[in-house]
Design an enzyme around this catalytic site. Structure first.
Site, PDB file in Angstrom:
ATOM      1  N   GLU A 153      28.752  43.304  43.357  1.00  0.00           N
ATOM      2  CA  GLU A 153      29.236  44.253  42.355  1.00  0.00           C
ATOM      3  C   GLU A 153      28.452  44.064  41.055  1.00  0.00           C
ATOM      4  O   GLU A 153      28.099  42.951  40.678  1.00  0.00           O
ATOM      5  CB  GLU A 153      30.722  44.007  42.110  1.00  0.00           C
ATOM      6  CG  GLU A 153      31.350  44.954  41.095  1.00  0.00           C
ATOM      7  CD  GLU A 153      32.813  44.635  40.813  1.00  0.00           C
ATOM      8  OE1 GLU A 153      33.537  45.546  40.386  1.00  0.00           O
ATOM      9  OE2 GLU A 153      33.234  43.475  41.024  1.00  0.00           O
ATOM     10  N   LYS A 166      34.434  52.999  43.024  1.00  0.00           N
ATOM     11  CA  LYS A 166      35.560  52.085  43.169  1.00  0.00           C
ATOM     12  C   LYS A 166      36.889  52.795  42.886  1.00  0.00           C
ATOM     13  O   LYS A 166      37.055  53.430  41.842  1.00  0.00           O
ATOM     14  CB  LYS A 166      35.373  50.908  42.209  1.00  0.00           C
ATOM     15  CG  LYS A 166      36.394  49.796  42.315  1.00  0.00           C
ATOM     16  CD  LYS A 166      36.011  48.680  41.348  1.00  0.00           C
ATOM     17  CE  LYS A 166      36.948  47.504  41.409  1.00  0.00           C
ATOM     18  NZ  LYS A 166      36.531  46.445  40.435  1.00  0.00           N
ATOM     19  N   CYS A 178      35.118  44.994  45.378  1.00  0.00           N
ATOM     20  CA  CYS A 178      35.874  43.932  44.712  1.00  0.00           C
ATOM     21  C   CYS A 178      37.400  44.122  44.790  1.00  0.00           C
ATOM     22  O   CYS A 178      38.007  43.826  45.806  1.00  0.00           O
ATOM     23  CB  CYS A 178      35.410  43.807  43.268  1.00  0.00           C
ATOM     24  SG  CYS A 178      35.859  42.222  42.487  1.00  0.00           S
TER      25      CYS A 178
END
Length: 264
Positions: A33, A105, A147
């Site tokens: 990330e 995300k 993540c």
């Protein structure tokens, strides 16, 4: 990686890793990330994010993939959007330059940790709204996550229902949460989706003052950890993926086939 506040330096690390990965026989290079810019000072980062630079760097990474004859799964980088907020965007670059696949995300990291750390990702970033997977990678069908998405099983259920062969989970995990949850959750997500998990992670003390947990992992569909790069230093590691293992596991524990909708 141990990405910092200089995108050009981070780019150089990725470029060198692509060459080394190809020389070592790899078909895909996975990065963490925020590979190109890891900077918690949003005012300092704003100039780069809201310029043409992210698109230019993405083009250059696509050129590296073609030149080195290796696919590159860029964990993520910050990009501006039409809403006025930024997106935490993962990009998959095929060496064939046919197309780039992107994923924004979905889950925003808004927390107050017992360590005193406070994070409000949603104050600057806009949540994505689309589950993304892609076919015809060297790992078969690949699902993209980032993540904090790791903590939301519904996303991985959706990727499992798409019969993803592998799922990328690039991360910049904090040390306290990493120690407590990183390994167990990655193994759980691999088991639930009956898929390989490839989790490239940031590691160590960074220029912006944060510390990340590291321990880049590859986990097989049975939950076995095939690779753990540790939490001491950045570097490059290799892992061979046997896609036949997926069918073996799904035959032994056919949870995807047996899944039913749960009434509210």
């Amino acid at each position: 990686m141990n990405s910092g506040i200089d995108p050009e330096a981070n780019f150089g690390v990725i470029e060198n890793a692509a060459r080394e990965a190809k020389a070592g026989g790899a078909e895909v290079l996975f990065t963490p990330e925020m590979s190109l810019l890891l900077d918690r000072n949003r005012e300092r980062a704003r100039g780069w994010i809201e310029s043409d630079a992210p698109a230019e760097f993405a083009f250059r990474i696509g050129q590296i993939a073609a030149r080195c004859d290796i696919d590159i799964a860029l964990g993520s980088m910050p990009v501006s959007t039409t809403s006025g907020k930024w997106a935490n965007r993962s990009c998959y670059f095929s060496r064939k330059l046919e197309r780039w696949v992107t994923y924004d995300k979905i889950h925003m990291f808004d927390v107050d940790l017992a360590s005193g750390e406070t994070w409000r990702e949603s104050s600057a970033y806009e949540a994505g709204g689309e589950v993304v997977s892609m076919d015809d990678t060297p790992l078969g069908r690949l699902g993209l996550t980032i993540c904090y998405d790791l903590r939301f099983p519904a996303l991985f259920h959706a990727l499992g229902q798409r019969r993803c062969d592998a799922i990328a989970i690039p991360a910049a995990f904090t040390v306290p949460t990493g120690k407590a949850h990183w390994h167990v959750m990655l193994r759980a997500r691999a088991i639930e989706a009956s898929a390989f998990v490839v989790a490239a992670a940031q590691v160590g003390m960074h220029e912006d003052g944060r510390e990340t947990f590291g321990h880049s992992l590859v986990v097989d569909p049975w939950g076995e950890v095939l690779l753990d790069m540790g939490g001491e230093r950045p570097g490059l590691a290799f892992c061979e993926i046997d896609l036949a293992r997926i069918d073996e596991v799904r035959a032994q524990v056919p949870s995807l086939a047996n899944a039913r909708e749960i009434p509210n």
